[in-house]
Design an enzyme around this catalytic site. Structure first.
Site, PDB file in Angstrom:
ATOM      1  N   CYS A  57     -15.316  -2.900   0.067  1.00 53.03           N
ATOM      2  CA  CYS A  57     -13.940  -3.163   0.473  1.00 53.03           C
ATOM      3  C   CYS A  57     -13.380  -4.314  -0.358  1.00 53.03           C
ATOM      4  CB  CYS A  57     -13.881  -3.505   1.961  1.00 53.03           C
ATOM      5  SG  CYS A  57     -14.535  -5.139   2.304  1.00 53.03           S
ATOM      6  N   CYS A  98     -14.021  -1.459   6.330  1.00 52.64           N
ATOM      7  CA  CYS A  98     -13.070  -0.725   5.493  1.00 52.64           C
ATOM      8  C   CYS A  98     -13.744   0.118   4.410  1.00 52.64           C
ATOM      9  CB  CYS A  98     -12.081  -1.694   4.861  1.00 52.64           C
ATOM     10  SG  CYS A  98     -11.107  -2.580   6.085  1.00 52.64           S
ATOM     11  N   LYS A 118      -3.703   1.630  15.000  1.00 50.88           N
ATOM     12  CA  LYS A 118      -3.654   2.527  13.838  1.00 50.88           C
ATOM     13  C   LYS A 118      -4.273   3.882  14.172  1.00 50.88           C
ATOM     14  CE  LYS A 118      -6.150  -0.387  11.354  1.00 50.88           C
ATOM     15  NZ  LYS A 118      -7.110  -1.065  10.441  1.00 50.88           N
ATOM     16  N   ARG A 134      -1.679   6.824   9.536  1.00 52.58           N
ATOM     17  CA  ARG A 134      -1.802   6.244   8.194  1.00 52.58           C
ATOM     18  C   ARG A 134      -1.881   7.332   7.124  1.00 52.58           C
ATOM     19  NH1 ARG A 134      -3.804   1.006   8.268  1.00 52.58           N
ATOM     20  NH2 ARG A 134      -3.089  -0.093  10.123  1.00 52.58           N
ATOM     21  N   LYS A 166      -5.847   7.553  12.170  1.00 49.23           N
ATOM     22  CA  LYS A 166      -6.235   8.083  10.856  1.00 49.23           C
ATOM     23  C   LYS A 166      -6.652   9.543  10.930  1.00 49.23           C
ATOM     24  CE  LYS A 166      -7.472   3.569   9.144  1.00 49.23           C
ATOM     25  NZ  LYS A 166      -8.516   2.682   8.636  1.00 49.23           N
ATOM     26  N   CYS A 224      -8.091 -10.540   1.368  1.00 49.62           N
ATOM     27  CA  CYS A 224      -8.148 -10.095   2.758  1.00 49.62           C
ATOM     28  C   CYS A 224      -8.296 -11.283   3.710  1.00 49.62           C
ATOM     29  CB  CYS A 224      -9.314  -9.132   2.966  1.00 49.62           C
ATOM     30  SG  CYS A 224      -9.442  -8.650   4.696  1.00 49.62           S
ATOM     31  N   CYS A 239     -16.569  -7.846   6.276  1.00 48.17           N
ATOM     32  CA  CYS A 239     -16.552  -8.183   7.700  1.00 48.17           C
ATOM     33  C   CYS A 239     -16.826  -6.901   8.482  1.00 48.17           C
ATOM     34  CB  CYS A 239     -15.212  -8.828   8.086  1.00 48.17           C
ATOM     35  SG  CYS A 239     -13.906  -7.635   8.451  1.00 48.17           S
ATOM     36  N   ARG A 244       0.855  -1.203   0.000  1.00 48.64           N
ATOM     37  CA  ARG A 244       0.000   0.000   0.000  1.00 48.64           C
ATOM     38  C   ARG A 244       0.886   1.246   0.000  1.00 48.64           C
ATOM     39  NH1 ARG A 244      -3.801   0.050   5.075  1.00 48.64           N
ATOM     40  NH2 ARG A 244      -4.920  -1.587   3.959  1.00 48.64           N
TER      41      ARG A 244
HETATM   42 FE1  SRM Z   1      -9.076  -1.627   6.415  1.00 50.93          FE
HETATM   43  C1  SRM Z   1      -7.791  -4.230   8.083  1.00 50.93           C
HETATM   44  C2  SRM Z   1      -8.236  -3.075   3.530  1.00 50.93           C
HETATM   45  C3  SRM Z   1      -9.682   1.291   4.861  1.00 50.93           C
HETATM   46  C4  SRM Z   1     -10.810  -0.516   9.141  1.00 50.93           C
HETATM   47  N1  SRM Z   1      -8.109  -3.336   5.919  1.00 50.93           N
HETATM   48  C5  SRM Z   1      -7.625  -4.277   6.826  1.00 50.93           C
HETATM   49  C6  SRM Z   1      -6.783  -5.320   6.071  1.00 50.93           C
HETATM   50  C7  SRM Z   1      -5.360  -4.860   6.060  1.00 50.93           C
HETATM   51  C8  SRM Z   1      -6.946  -6.765   6.563  1.00 50.93           C
HETATM   52  C9  SRM Z   1      -5.983  -7.269   7.594  1.00 50.93           C
HETATM   53  O1  SRM Z   1      -5.762  -6.609   8.629  1.00 50.93           O
HETATM   54  O2  SRM Z   1      -5.471  -8.375   7.381  1.00 50.93           O
HETATM   55  C10 SRM Z   1      -7.432  -5.202   4.661  1.00 50.93           C
HETATM   56  C11 SRM Z   1      -6.560  -5.611   3.484  1.00 50.93           C
HETATM   57  C12 SRM Z   1      -7.423  -6.172   2.386  1.00 50.93           C
HETATM   58  C13 SRM Z   1      -6.720  -6.378   1.112  1.00 50.93           C
HETATM   59  O3  SRM Z   1      -6.602  -7.547   0.680  1.00 50.93           O
HETATM   60  O4  SRM Z   1      -6.303  -5.430   0.475  1.00 50.93           O
HETATM   61  C14 SRM Z   1      -7.942  -3.786   4.696  1.00 50.93           C
HETATM   62  N2  SRM Z   1      -8.853  -0.988   4.591  1.00 50.93           N
HETATM   63  C15 SRM Z   1      -8.592  -1.754   3.509  1.00 50.93           C
HETATM   64  C16 SRM Z   1      -8.793  -0.986   2.224  1.00 50.93           C
HETATM   65  C17 SRM Z   1      -7.846  -1.396   1.114  1.00 50.93           C
HETATM   66  C18 SRM Z   1     -10.265  -1.141   1.818  1.00 50.93           C
HETATM   67  C19 SRM Z   1     -10.631  -0.737   0.434  1.00 50.93           C
HETATM   68  O5  SRM Z   1     -11.410  -1.487  -0.145  1.00 50.93           O
HETATM   69  O6  SRM Z   1     -10.208   0.295  -0.060  1.00 50.93           O
HETATM   70  C20 SRM Z   1      -8.592   0.446   2.755  1.00 50.93           C
HETATM   71  C21 SRM Z   1      -7.157   0.871   2.744  1.00 50.93           C
HETATM   72  C22 SRM Z   1      -7.020   2.237   3.305  1.00 50.93           C
HETATM   73  C23 SRM Z   1      -5.656   2.861   3.120  1.00 50.93           C
HETATM   74  O7  SRM Z   1      -5.303   3.167   1.984  1.00 50.93           O
HETATM   75  O8  SRM Z   1      -4.982   3.104   4.120  1.00 50.93           O
HETATM   76  C24 SRM Z   1      -9.066   0.274   4.191  1.00 50.93           C
HETATM   77  N3  SRM Z   1      -9.985   0.093   6.963  1.00 50.93           N
HETATM   78  C25 SRM Z   1     -10.244   1.133   6.122  1.00 50.93           C
HETATM   79  C26 SRM Z   1     -11.206   2.016   6.705  1.00 50.93           C
HETATM   80  C27 SRM Z   1     -11.799   3.255   6.053  1.00 50.93           C
HETATM   81  C28 SRM Z   1     -10.991   4.491   6.317  1.00 50.93           C
HETATM   82  O9  SRM Z   1      -9.884   4.426   6.866  1.00 50.93           O
HETATM   83  O10 SRM Z   1     -11.482   5.573   5.974  1.00 50.93           O
HETATM   84  C29 SRM Z   1     -11.537   1.483   7.939  1.00 50.93           C
HETATM   85  C30 SRM Z   1     -12.590   2.049   8.917  1.00 50.93           C
HETATM   86  C31 SRM Z   1     -12.121   3.246   9.651  1.00 50.93           C
HETATM   87  C32 SRM Z   1     -11.385   2.860  10.887  1.00 50.93           C
HETATM   88  O11 SRM Z   1     -10.190   2.584  10.798  1.00 50.93           O
HETATM   89  O12 SRM Z   1     -12.012   2.801  11.934  1.00 50.93           O
HETATM   90  C33 SRM Z   1     -10.763   0.277   8.097  1.00 50.93           C
HETATM   91  N4  SRM Z   1      -9.222  -2.269   8.364  1.00 50.93           N
HETATM   92  C34 SRM Z   1     -10.032  -1.707   9.318  1.00 50.93           C
HETATM   93  C35 SRM Z   1      -9.989  -2.521  10.497  1.00 50.93           C
HETATM   94  C36 SRM Z   1     -10.747  -2.247  11.811  1.00 50.93           C
HETATM   95  C37 SRM Z   1      -9.996  -1.335  12.706  1.00 50.93           C
HETATM   96  C38 SRM Z   1     -10.626  -1.216  14.066  1.00 50.93           C
HETATM   97  O13 SRM Z   1     -10.479  -0.178  14.678  1.00 50.93           O
HETATM   98  O14 SRM Z   1     -11.224  -2.160  14.551  1.00 50.93           O
HETATM   99  C39 SRM Z   1      -9.115  -3.596  10.209  1.00 50.93           C
HETATM  100  C40 SRM Z   1      -8.731  -4.758  11.144  1.00 50.93           C
HETATM  101  C41 SRM Z   1      -7.686  -4.371  12.122  1.00 50.93           C
HETATM  102  O15 SRM Z   1      -7.118  -3.277  12.105  1.00 50.93           O
HETATM  103  O16 SRM Z   1      -7.434  -5.208  12.991  1.00 50.93           O
HETATM  104  C42 SRM Z   1      -8.674  -3.412   8.861  1.00 50.93           C
HETATM  105 FE1  SF4 Z   2     -11.120  -7.167   4.861  1.00 53.74          FE
HETATM  106 FE2  SF4 Z   2     -13.083  -6.747   6.551  1.00 53.74          FE
HETATM  107 FE3  SF4 Z   2     -11.619  -4.714   5.677  1.00 53.74          FE
HETATM  108 FE4  SF4 Z   2     -13.276  -5.865   4.045  1.00 53.74          FE
HETATM  109  S1  SF4 Z   2     -13.863  -4.799   5.910  1.00 53.74           S
HETATM  110  S2  SF4 Z   2     -11.135  -5.370   3.570  1.00 53.74           S
HETATM  111  S3  SF4 Z   2     -13.214  -7.948   4.669  1.00 53.74           S
HETATM  112  S4  SF4 Z   2     -10.894  -6.350   6.945  1.00 53.74           S
END
Ligand code: SRM
Ligand code: SF4
Length: 576
Positions: free
Chosen positions: A436, A485, A204, A140, A206, A442, A481, A71
């Protein structure tokens, strides 16, 4: 995975080095050593495996089909045409699934194998883009309102976000040693980390910058949000950036069935001058560093720190650390949290085009030639020189910015040739929908999202049509899930993955990113999803008021109640 806790791994990593060099050199396995799988996140990469073949490989007693996601750190998602061409070449040479625009304006490459990881990182850096701190317990990629050229304020905000992103980078040279062969000097592994300390943040972090009336970055989903306040007409400071309203404590992630975790929208705690952004950001981050929950990771985000300590106490601590006293928040008004598609003209007469990219995935596949089409556009713009740019939006779309009249014409021709015109042909529902990544890359996905989006939209459009709602502008978001995201809890209709083919149906957020939705039906399949929505569409078609949005209608008509999940709207006095 590792027997060590994430806190221990960070502490003992020698400032993010761990044994990554050895792990990369180990040719016996395509994977990294356990602890290095945690550490590589801080370098902007995740170890993953292809979940489509996971069970079959397990049956055959084979190692999982391991590869890496990378990323970028691209604040506001801005790249030049020359950089676009390099990223395209990297995707084509080293990755498997094209270019993926994320919901935070970054690029992701999927399917890079370990042996090519270093070359890929070097190629990204050769494009003058890095991946440092794109993942991990640090600040981030900073999300920024999408069009820096619409006004001078947009450009100022973008510049401020870029400077802040740089300021908040980890100090460690590990990234440069491991990926770019920088020589290790004495004392490496003990660098001062004045902002993060030896164990970085508990989780993390943001940051997003919004420029009303657009809330395209979903500023209330951010740990820390800056909402630009612009001088009003007739006030003597027309169009100038007066400063920012500051919002803290947004976040989406939750765990199914665990009431200790929940999505939360940020609280607006006051107004600051533009030159106080760095001091305030640092104070919020160091407060979270010191007060955040390091014992229970799922409760470690700033939103829980605020709920555990109290908003007033956290605000007072931020004021103390920053030396900034918050003024009362200024009124603001967001019109929407989606993108505005098509051509727009900025203050200076230059042209900007926002293209719809479905679920952010750009590749040549199944008859589409989107990667080729954008390559043709980038080649044209690169050859022309000038100041044109590509800009990713936080809604997974693509803006081609800063063009003159002739370029507009040439690009329009290429858009047609490569069928990149979804922004013209698709329904409002399809244009605004987010999904997402989810399966197959993922590791946390419970259900499909990106791959399911087009088919689900087809079916939803068919249902809407039966009620004469063909052109209805509904915000749909799918997440595989509950981590959220695609920021599903801020969608008027959201599907949150529960199991293969099964989702929680969430309803009733607004279209401005200011109200969370609420659980309507749990763990249902597609037929039940559509059958649950059908009567609501009928009701909406018959009873909506002029211009009333679906989410607002559901709340007004009592179909969903805000109390049911503790959702709340922002204090009215803050909304102009
Ligand atoms: Fe996310 C984890 C993809 C934006 C909340 N996110 C993940 C992981 C890395 C899975 C993992 O931990 O093994 C995913 C990788 C999937 C893949 O195969 O690419 C993943 N997140 C993404 C992306 C690529 C989604 C997308 O379809 O675009 C976004 C990448 C953002 C970036 O460029 O930095 C992405 N993730 C978000 C957002 C939206 C935002 O930031 O505006 C959220 C919700 C906002 C937040 O953070 O509260 C988000 N991602 C999470 C979470 C839950 C965090 C939490 O507080 O519980 C996880 C799981 C974790 O961190 O344990 C996670
Ligand atoms: Fe993966 Fe869940 Fe984030 Fe979708 S919402 S990219 S399934 S961690």
């Amino acid at each position: 995975m590792s027997a060590h806790s994430v806190e221990d791994i960070k502490q003992q990593s020698g400032r993010l080095r761990g044994t990554l060099q050895q792990s990369l050199a180990d040719q016996i396995t395509g994977a990294l050593a356990d602890d290095d799988q945690t550490l590589i996140k801080y370098h902007g990469s995740y170890q993953q495996d292809d979940r489509d073949v996971r069970d079959e490989r397990r049956r055959q007693k084979l190692e999982p089909d391991v590869s890496f996601m990378i990323r970028t750190r691209t604040p506001g998602g801005v790249v030049t045409p020359a950089q676009w061409l390099k990223l395209d070449a990297i995707a084509t040479t080293y990755a498997e699934r094209g270019l993926r625009i994320t919901t935070r304006q970054a690029f992701q490459f999927h399917g890079v194998i370990k042996g090519r990881l270093k070359a890929t990182m070097q190629a990204i850096n050769a494009a003058l883009i890095d991946t440092l701190a794109a993942c991990g317990d640090v600040n981030r990629n900073i999300a920024v309102a999408s069009n820096p050229y619409l006004s001078q304020v947009h450009a100022t905000v973008q510049a401020q976000a870029e400077a802040l992103s740089k300021h908040l980078l980890p100090n460690s040279r590990a990234y440069y040693e491991i990926w770019l062969d920088e020589e290790k000097v004495a004392g490496s592994g003990e660098e001062e980390e004045p902002i993060y300390g030896a164990t970085y943040l508990p989780r993390k972090f943001k940051i997003g910058f919004a420029v009303p009336p657009s809330n395209d970055v979903d500023v209330f989903a951010q740990d820390l949000g800056f909402i630009a306040v612009i001088g009003n007409h007739g006030s003597g400071d027309d169009g100038a950036l007066l400063g920012y309203n500051v919002s803290i404590g947004g976040g989406m992630g939750a765990t199914h069935g665990d009431a200790e975790t929940y999505p939360r929208i940020g609280d607006v705690i006051g107004f600051i001058a533009a030159d106080q952004v760095t001091a305030v950001a640092e104070a919020v981050i160091t407060t979270q560093r010191d007060w955040g929950n390091r014992a229970v990771r799922k409760r470690a985000r700033l939103k829980y720190t605020i709920d555990d300590h109290g908003l007033d106490k956290v605000k007072a601590e931020v004021e103390r650390r920053s030396g900034v006293r918050f003024a009362p928040a200024r009124a603001f008004e967001f019109a929407h949290n989606a993108d505005e598609f098509g051509w727009h003209q900025g203050d200076d007469g230059r042209w900007h085009l926002t293209l719809r990219i479905i679920a952010g995935r750009i590749w040549d596949r199944d008859g589409t030639r989107h990667l080729s089409g954008l390559r043709a556009i980038a080649t044209l713009l690169d050859a022309a020189g000038g100041a044109s740019e590509f800009r990713l939006t936080a809604n997974q779309n693509l803006l081609i910015a800063n063009l003159d009249d002739a370029q507009r014409e040439a690009i329009d021709a290429l858009i047609g040739e490569y069928a990149l015109d979804t922004h013209r042909s698709a329904s409002p529902l399809r244009k605004a929908a987010l999904a997402c990544v989810a399966l197959p890359t993922c590791g946390l996905a419970m259900a499909e999202a990106e791959r399911y989006l087009p088919a689900f939209v087809d079916r939803l459009e068919a249902r809407l049509a039966t009620h004469g709602l063909d052109g209805a502008d509904l915000h749909l978001r799918i997440s595989g899930c509950p981590n959220g995201c695609s920021r599903p809890y801020l969608a008027e209709i959201a599907l949150v993955g529960k199991a293969p083919g099964r989702y929680n149906l969430m309803l009733g957020a607004d279209h401005r990113g200011q109200r969370l939705n609420t659980l309507y039906r749990e763990n249902i399949d597609e037929t039940t999803l559509l059958d649950s929505l059908d009567p609501l569409f009928r009701q909406y078609a018959a009873q909506r008021e002029a211009g009333e949005r679906f989410g607002d209608f559901l709340v007004r008509s009592g179909v969903v109640t805000l109390e049911s999940t503790g959702s709340r709207t922002l204090p009215l006095e803050l909304i102009a």
